[in-house]
Scaffold this motif. Structure first.
Motif, PDB file in Angstrom:
ATOM      1  N   MET A 153       0.849  -1.178   0.000  1.00 52.95           N
ATOM      2  CA  MET A 153       0.000   0.000   0.000  1.00 52.95           C
ATOM      3  C   MET A 153       0.892   1.237   0.000  1.00 52.95           C
ATOM      4  SD  MET A 153      -2.956   1.219   2.709  1.00 52.95           S
ATOM      5  CE  MET A 153      -3.993  -0.222   2.470  1.00 52.95           C
ATOM      6  N   PHE A 154       0.818   2.011  -1.064  1.00 50.93           N
ATOM      7  CA  PHE A 154       1.702   3.169  -1.263  1.00 50.93           C
ATOM      8  C   PHE A 154       0.821   4.398  -1.453  1.00 50.93           C
ATOM      9  CE2 PHE A 154       5.973   4.082  -3.676  1.00 50.93           C
ATOM     10  CZ  PHE A 154       6.427   4.770  -2.575  1.00 50.93           C
ATOM     11  N   MET A 155       0.800   5.268  -0.452  1.00 55.16           N
ATOM     12  CA  MET A 155      -0.033   6.464  -0.497  1.00 55.16           C
ATOM     13  C   MET A 155       0.754   7.602  -1.147  1.00 55.16           C
ATOM     14  SD  MET A 155      -2.627   5.045   0.863  1.00 55.16           S
ATOM     15  CE  MET A 155      -3.729   6.458   0.900  1.00 55.16           C
ATOM     16  N   ILE A 156       0.137   8.215  -2.178  1.00 60.40           N
ATOM     17  CA  ILE A 156       0.861   9.167  -3.008  1.00 60.40           C
ATOM     18  C   ILE A 156       0.127  10.502  -3.068  1.00 60.40           C
ATOM     19  CG2 ILE A 156       1.864   9.570  -5.289  1.00 60.40           C
ATOM     20  CD1 ILE A 156       2.937   7.038  -3.966  1.00 60.40           C
ATOM     21  N   SER A 157       0.855  11.599  -2.869  1.00 60.29           N
ATOM     22  CA  SER A 157       0.346  12.934  -3.167  1.00 60.29           C
ATOM     23  C   SER A 157       1.471  13.691  -3.860  1.00 60.29           C
ATOM     24  CB  SER A 157      -0.111  13.655  -1.893  1.00 60.29           C
ATOM     25  OG  SER A 157       0.995  13.958  -1.060  1.00 60.29           O
ATOM     26  N   ASN A 158       1.254  14.970  -4.089  1.00 56.71           N
ATOM     27  CA  ASN A 158       2.240  15.733  -4.870  1.00 56.71           C
ATOM     28  C   ASN A 158       3.643  15.685  -4.289  1.00 56.71           C
ATOM     29  OD1 ASN A 158       0.444  16.521  -6.846  1.00 56.71           O
ATOM     30  ND2 ASN A 158      -0.156  18.403  -5.790  1.00 56.71           N
ATOM     31  N   ASP A 159       3.772  15.819  -2.968  1.00 59.93           N
ATOM     32  CA  ASP A 159       5.115  15.876  -2.381  1.00 59.93           C
ATOM     33  C   ASP A 159       5.308  14.877  -1.249  1.00 59.93           C
ATOM     34  OD1 ASP A 159       3.412  17.050  -0.617  1.00 59.93           O
ATOM     35  OD2 ASP A 159       4.531  18.917  -0.368  1.00 59.93           O
ATOM     36  N   LEU A 160       4.520  13.797  -1.253  1.00 57.39           N
ATOM     37  CA  LEU A 160       4.604  12.836  -0.170  1.00 57.39           C
ATOM     38  C   LEU A 160       4.266  11.435  -0.680  1.00 57.39           C
ATOM     39  CD1 LEU A 160       4.991  12.531   2.921  1.00 57.39           C
ATOM     40  CD2 LEU A 160       2.546  12.973   3.178  1.00 57.39           C
ATOM     41  N   VAL A 284      -3.727   9.626  -3.164  1.00 50.99           N
ATOM     42  CA  VAL A 284      -4.084   8.434  -3.940  1.00 50.99           C
ATOM     43  C   VAL A 284      -3.472   7.210  -3.272  1.00 50.99           C
ATOM     44  CG1 VAL A 284      -3.860   7.271  -6.178  1.00 50.99           C
ATOM     45  CG2 VAL A 284      -4.143   9.757  -6.087  1.00 50.99           C
ATOM     46  N   ASN A 285      -4.232   6.129  -3.265  1.00 48.91           N
ATOM     47  CA  ASN A 285      -3.736   4.837  -2.788  1.00 48.91           C
ATOM     48  C   ASN A 285      -3.285   4.037  -4.006  1.00 48.91           C
ATOM     49  OD1 ASN A 285      -3.284   2.317  -1.698  1.00 48.91           O
ATOM     50  ND2 ASN A 285      -5.381   1.985  -1.013  1.00 48.91           N
ATOM     51  N   TYR A 286      -1.991   3.753  -4.076  1.00 55.52           N
ATOM     52  CA  TYR A 286      -1.430   2.994  -5.189  1.00 55.52           C
ATOM     53  C   TYR A 286      -0.935   1.647  -4.675  1.00 55.52           C
ATOM     54  CZ  TYR A 286       2.167   1.539  -8.580  1.00 55.52           C
ATOM     55  OH  TYR A 286       2.928   0.811  -9.468  1.00 55.52           O
ATOM     56  N   THR A 287      -1.348   0.565  -5.328  1.00 56.98           N
ATOM     57  CA  THR A 287      -0.854  -0.752  -4.956  1.00 56.98           C
ATOM     58  C   THR A 287       0.426  -1.023  -5.737  1.00 56.98           C
ATOM     59  OG1 THR A 287      -3.125  -1.499  -4.617  1.00 56.98           O
ATOM     60  CG2 THR A 287      -1.432  -3.186  -4.684  1.00 56.98           C
ATOM     61  N   ALA A 288       1.552  -0.733  -5.117  1.00 51.24           N
ATOM     62  CA  ALA A 288       2.847  -0.902  -5.777  1.00 51.24           C
ATOM     63  C   ALA A 288       3.271  -2.360  -5.740  1.00 51.24           C
ATOM     64  CB  ALA A 288       3.900  -0.033  -5.089  1.00 51.24           C
ATOM     65  N   GLY A 289       4.208  -2.715  -6.608  1.00 51.89           N
ATOM     66  CA  GLY A 289       4.820  -4.028  -6.593  1.00 51.89           C
ATOM     67  C   GLY A 289       4.115  -5.089  -7.407  1.00 51.89           C
ATOM     68  N   LEU A 290       2.999  -4.741  -8.076  1.00 53.18           N
ATOM     69  CA  LEU A 290       2.254  -5.713  -8.862  1.00 53.18           C
ATOM     70  C   LEU A 290       2.626  -5.626 -10.341  1.00 53.18           C
ATOM     71  CD1 LEU A 290      -1.309  -5.371  -7.274  1.00 53.18           C
ATOM     72  CD2 LEU A 290       0.551  -6.926  -6.637  1.00 53.18           C
ATOM     73  N   ARG A 294      -2.773  -0.408 -10.334  1.00 47.95           N
ATOM     74  CA  ARG A 294      -4.076  -0.156  -9.711  1.00 47.95           C
ATOM     75  C   ARG A 294      -3.954   1.013  -8.747  1.00 47.95           C
ATOM     76  NH1 ARG A 294      -5.742  -0.831  -3.871  1.00 47.95           N
ATOM     77  NH2 ARG A 294      -7.903  -0.135  -3.986  1.00 47.95           N
ATOM     78  N   THR A 295      -4.861   1.966  -8.858  1.00 47.24           N
ATOM     79  CA  THR A 295      -4.923   3.088  -7.936  1.00 47.24           C
ATOM     80  C   THR A 295      -6.352   3.240  -7.426  1.00 47.24           C
ATOM     81  OG1 THR A 295      -5.408   4.718  -9.673  1.00 47.24           O
ATOM     82  CG2 THR A 295      -3.076   4.339  -9.154  1.00 47.24           C
ATOM     83  N   SER A 296      -6.501   4.026  -6.370  1.00 42.33           N
ATOM     84  CA  SER A 296      -7.829   4.314  -5.834  1.00 42.33           C
ATOM     85  C   SER A 296      -7.762   5.626  -5.063  1.00 42.33           C
ATOM     86  CB  SER A 296      -8.309   3.183  -4.920  1.00 42.33           C
ATOM     87  OG  SER A 296      -7.568   3.179  -3.719  1.00 42.33           O
ATOM     88  N   PRO A 297      -8.917   6.247  -4.791  1.00 43.85           N
ATOM     89  CA  PRO A 297      -8.903   7.447  -3.940  1.00 43.85           C
ATOM     90  C   PRO A 297      -8.487   7.076  -2.521  1.00 43.85           C
ATOM     91  CG  PRO A 297     -11.161   6.721  -4.384  1.00 43.85           C
ATOM     92  CD  PRO A 297     -10.268   5.905  -5.267  1.00 43.85           C
ATOM     93  N   ASP A 298      -8.116   8.081  -1.738  1.00 43.96           N
ATOM     94  CA  ASP A 298      -7.595   7.812  -0.395  1.00 43.96           C
ATOM     95  C   ASP A 298      -8.684   7.833   0.675  1.00 43.96           C
ATOM     96  OD1 ASP A 298      -8.185  10.497  -0.167  1.00 43.96           O
ATOM     97  OD2 ASP A 298      -6.220  11.107   0.593  1.00 43.96           O
ATOM     98  N   HIS A 299      -9.937   7.625   0.269  1.00 43.65           N
ATOM     99  CA  HIS A 299     -11.040   7.656   1.230  1.00 43.65           C
ATOM    100  C   HIS A 299     -11.948   6.453   1.021  1.00 43.65           C
ATOM    101  CE1 HIS A 299     -13.689   8.842  -2.049  1.00 43.65           C
ATOM    102  NE2 HIS A 299     -12.827   9.787  -2.371  1.00 43.65           N
TER     103      HIS A 299
END
Length: 348
Positions: A153-160, A284-290, A294-299
């Motif tokens: 589970m990799f949470m992504i925003s502009n600077d984080l 954004v919630n990004y499922t890394a390593g696959l 796949r991405t999804s909103p963070d809520h």
């Protein structure tokens, strides 16, 4: 490489009693979005018609029963079911959960078969989606099974960017889950994702401690000294720029997080609370390593406002754009790997 509008973004509709349908349609109501990709919503034409009428969202769509029927530059709705859907906004309903499963299963199958290029998932209700067919804590674990790889589970925003060592694990079990093997696996997944998905050639990663104040020399727990520090030191000696463990409170309070390309938190709330505080609903919630994106909103489903037309689509829109960015980065890196630059030999 595909033209932008030819990239096919599959969208699973999530829990229809939540805000998923609303944020999907609000995102696609801006016709300029279709210049960047071609959407395929996995639901049913009747369901999408109900939603557009309920929220008074003016969109046209192409209903299809076969993915060969996708029209580029149009909103496509793949009929994942023909059953009647009784939508009751804000209510937990296992029957609606079954439709969420049908949407996810159909979209994932299309992703595995390369009929769509990336998958963006609207929020599900983790309780109503449970069944004999779906016995997972959430999207991430199911997609890891279906798509292969070491999911994160990799949470992504502009600077984080914040990854998690453990995600949906009870607090009482966290320390026992964190092993040297897990730490190394998650660090490697983050490292590879930063390189291949975000084009960061020499990533710098911070890892947060397990205990408050990283154990205070064993006074508040020994896991940081006995498990975390030796593992991170070994990874650092292998050439990875991995540092820590850091005490989470002072790490974010001092803005130290800005000095790293990614942060790995030990558990869910340690990473998600600062992320959602700092990203202001645009994360954004990004499922890394696959093997697929796949991405999804963070809520979540936000039942308390479902059906009222009050949902903010920004996070879902960011999830779409991140999926596109990652797709293009992966395609570019694949091309570079196939055609590496040959260093010319010096003439003597």
């Amino acid at each position: 490489m595909r033209k932008a509008e030819n990239v096919i973004v599959g969208i699973s509709i999530g829990d229809l009693n939540g805000i998923g349908g609303e944020i999907v349609l609000k995102t696609l109501a801006d016709v300029r979005m279709l210049e960047f990709f071609t959407p395929v919503i996995f639901a049913s034409a009747k369901t999408i018609t109900f939603l557009k009428n309920h929220f008074d969202i003016d969109i046209n769509f192409n209903g299809i029963t076969n993915l060969d029927q996708v029209i580029t530059g149009k909103i496509n709705v793949f009929n994942a079911w023909n059953d009647r859907t009784d939508i009751n906004f804000g209510k937990e309903d296992p029957i609606i959960g079954e439709f969420a499963i049908k949407s996810l299963f159909t979209a994932t199958k299309a992703l595995k078969e390369n009929a769509i290029d990336v998958l963006v998932t609207a929020p599900i209700n983790k309780h109503t989606i449970q069944s004999e067919q779906f016995n997972f804590p959430g999207h991430t674990d199911y997609l890891a099974q279906e798509l292969g790889g070491e999911s994160l589970m990799f949470m992504i925003s502009n600077d984080l960017r914040i990854g998690l060592l453990t995600d949906h694990v009870p607090i009482k079990d966290i320390a026992s889950h964190i092993t040297p093997e897990l730490i190394e696996s998650k660090v490697n997944t983050v490292y590879k994702s930063l390189q291949n998905d975000f084009n960061i050639r020499r990533p710098k990663i911070a890892v947060l401690g397990i205990n408050p104040h990283t154990g205070d020399n064993g006074v508040i727990g020994k896991e940081d000294d006995e498990v975390m520090r030796p593992t991170l030191k070994a990874l650092n000696e292998k050439g990875k720029l991995v540092y820590g463990p850091y005490a989470a409170d002072s790490f974010f309070g001092s803005s130290n997080y800005k000095n790293f390309d990614a942060i790995i938190a030990s558990y869910h709330d340690q990473g998600l609370i600062p992320f959602k505080t700092l990203s202001f609903g645009n994360g954004v919630n990004y499922t890394a390593g696959l093997s697929k994106i796949r991405t999804s909103p963070d809520h979540g489903t936000a039942f308390e406002i479902a059906g009222k037309g009050e949902a903010n689509e920004n996070s879902f829109k960011e999830a779409v754009f991140l999926a596109l960015k990652l797709y293009h980065n992966r395609m570019e890196n694949a091309e570079l790997a196939k055609n590496p630059l040959v260093t010319p030999q010096k003439k003597i």
